[in-house]
Design a protein around this motif. Sequence first.
Motif, short mmCIF file in Angstrom:
data_model
loop_
_atom_site.label_atom_id
_atom_site.label_comp_id
_atom_site.label_asym_id
_atom_site.label_seq_id
_atom_site.Cartn_x
_atom_site.Cartn_y
_atom_site.Cartn_z
N THR A 2 -62.09 -1.61 -54.15
CA THR A 2 -61.14 -0.83 -53.67
C THR A 2 -59.70 -1.41 -53.92
O THR A 2 -59.60 -2.92 -53.71
CB THR A 2 -61.06 -0.61 -52.10
OG1 THR A 2 -62.37 0.38 -51.92
CG2 THR A 2 -60.05 0.19 -51.37
N HIS A 3 -58.93 -0.80 -54.48
CA HIS A 3 -57.54 -1.18 -54.56
C HIS A 3 -56.44 -0.53 -53.85
O HIS A 3 -56.62 0.76 -53.73
CB HIS A 3 -57.06 -0.93 -56.14
CG HIS A 3 -55.58 -1.07 -56.52
ND1 HIS A 3 -54.98 -1.99 -56.68
CD2 HIS A 3 -54.53 0.14 -56.73
CE1 HIS A 3 -53.61 -1.94 -56.88
NE2 HIS A 3 -53.69 -0.66 -57.07
N VAL A 4 -55.70 -1.44 -52.94
CA VAL A 4 -54.78 -0.95 -51.96
C VAL A 4 -53.34 -1.56 -52.60
O VAL A 4 -53.19 -2.57 -52.62
CB VAL A 4 -55.12 -1.13 -50.67
CG1 VAL A 4 -53.74 -0.57 -49.63
CG2 VAL A 4 -56.27 -0.56 -50.23
N VAL A 5 -52.26 -0.58 -52.86
CA VAL A 5 -50.89 -0.98 -53.12
C VAL A 5 -50.11 -0.56 -52.10
O VAL A 5 -49.98 0.51 -51.75
CB VAL A 5 -50.62 -1.10 -54.38
CG1 VAL A 5 -50.78 0.38 -54.91
CG2 VAL A 5 -49.45 -1.72 -54.92
N ALA A 56 -48.03 4.05 -49.64
CA ALA A 56 -49.16 3.35 -50.15
C ALA A 56 -50.09 4.06 -50.99
O ALA A 56 -50.02 5.29 -51.06
CB ALA A 56 -50.25 2.92 -48.88
N VAL A 57 -50.81 3.53 -51.92
CA VAL A 57 -52.02 4.08 -52.74
C VAL A 57 -53.19 3.12 -52.61
O VAL A 57 -53.08 2.06 -52.38
CB VAL A 57 -51.40 4.03 -54.21
CG1 VAL A 57 -52.38 4.33 -55.15
CG2 VAL A 57 -50.08 4.49 -54.57
N ALA A 59 -50.21 -5.85 -52.89
CA ALA A 59 -51.60 -5.31 -53.35
C ALA A 59 -52.62 -6.21 -52.92
O ALA A 59 -52.38 -7.31 -52.79
CB ALA A 59 -51.51 -4.85 -54.85
N VAL A 60 -53.80 -5.47 -52.95
CA VAL A 60 -55.18 -6.22 -52.75
C VAL A 60 -56.30 -5.65 -53.61
O VAL A 60 -56.13 -4.02 -53.49
CB VAL A 60 -55.45 -6.48 -51.38
CG1 VAL A 60 -55.57 -5.27 -50.45
CG2 VAL A 60 -56.50 -7.40 -50.98
#
Length: 101
Positions: free
Chosen positions: A4-7, A59-60, A96-97
């Motif tokens: 999972t990518h969160v920015v 956020a995305v 981001a993470v």
Amino acid sequence: MAVTHVVMFTWVDGTTPETVENLRSRLQDWIDRGEGLDGLTAWYAGTDLGLAAGNAEFAVSGTFVDQPAYERYRDHPEHRAIISEHIAPHIAVRSAVQFAH
């Protein structure tokens, strides 16, 4: 293993809600077409609801079947163009993470 990518973004002063909606819409249109996005299992983007002080403004979040699927998304030419042309000019802060699960 899924990734999972969160920015999260905070915009520069003067960034209008219309500008943010335009960039969200461009991202969503690309996601909806699904071209070159094999392995994307979930994708969300939106403006912060303002429920807590200190939050980012936008956020995305995307979830991918594996790391290569995330990397295809990250490096996709249309994604890179949307970032450089419509997102980057408005970024004051970006964080981001990516995490595995």
